[in-house]
Design a protein around this motif. Structure first.
Motif, mmCIF file in Angstrom:
data_model
loop_
_atom_site.group_PDB
_atom_site.id
_atom_site.type_symbol
_atom_site.label_atom_id
_atom_site.label_comp_id
_atom_site.label_asym_id
_atom_site.label_seq_id
_atom_site.Cartn_x
_atom_site.Cartn_y
_atom_site.Cartn_z
ATOM 1 N N LEU A 43 0.835 -1.205 0.000
ATOM 2 C CA LEU A 43 0.000 0.000 0.000
ATOM 3 C C LEU A 43 0.864 1.248 0.000
ATOM 4 O O LEU A 43 0.583 2.217 -0.700
ATOM 5 N N HIS A 44 1.919 1.221 0.781
ATOM 6 C CA HIS A 44 2.826 2.367 0.861
ATOM 7 C C HIS A 44 3.491 2.608 -0.483
ATOM 8 O O HIS A 44 3.606 3.745 -0.934
ATOM 9 N N ASP A 46 2.367 1.845 -3.445
ATOM 10 C CA ASP A 46 1.379 2.395 -4.376
ATOM 11 C C ASP A 46 1.131 3.871 -4.108
ATOM 12 O O ASP A 46 0.985 4.669 -5.010
ATOM 13 N N ALA A 47 1.085 4.242 -2.847
ATOM 14 C CA ALA A 47 0.833 5.640 -2.480
ATOM 15 C C ALA A 47 2.036 6.517 -2.800
ATOM 16 O O ALA A 47 1.891 7.705 -3.084
ATOM 17 N N ALA A 48 3.234 5.949 -2.756
ATOM 18 C CA ALA A 48 4.447 6.734 -2.995
ATOM 19 C C ALA A 48 4.719 6.941 -4.482
ATOM 20 O O ALA A 48 5.515 7.798 -4.842
ATOM 21 N N THR A 49 4.057 6.173 -5.334
ATOM 22 C CA THR A 49 4.262 6.319 -6.771
ATOM 23 C C THR A 49 3.593 7.610 -7.234
ATOM 24 O O THR A 49 2.390 7.781 -7.055
ATOM 25 N N GLN A 51 1.657 10.207 -9.272
ATOM 26 C CA GLN A 51 0.626 10.107 -10.297
ATOM 27 C C GLN A 51 0.771 11.257 -11.272
ATOM 28 O O GLN A 51 1.028 12.391 -10.872
#
Length: 70
Positions: A43-44, A46-49, A51
């Motif tokens: 989850l971390h 994905d959030a750090a990628t 956008q």
């Protein structure tokens, strides 16, 4: 027995480099298994990628609200 060396432990306290304070902190957050910690890391990640922002469409120059009234 190479497969055993690469196997993820079943218990959080079996992870190398994890001390008692870290185990207590993870337990307080409800993380008690390596699988739960891996899911949290995913989850971390994905959030750090970052956008890409949505592209702004150009407005019709003849129909712009930014045109000055003469």
């Amino acid at each position: 027995m190479q497969a055993d060396a690469n196997r993820t432990p079943d218990r959080i306290d079996a992870l190398p480099g994890l001390g008692p304070k870290s185990r207590d902190m993870l337990a307080a957050a409800g993380i008690t298994t390596p699988a739960q910690m891996q899911a949290l890391e995913a989850l971390h990640d994905d959030a750090a990628t970052p956008q890409r922002p949505a592209r702004r469409l150009r407005s019709d120059p003849g129909n712009s609200s930014n045109d000055s009234v003469t």
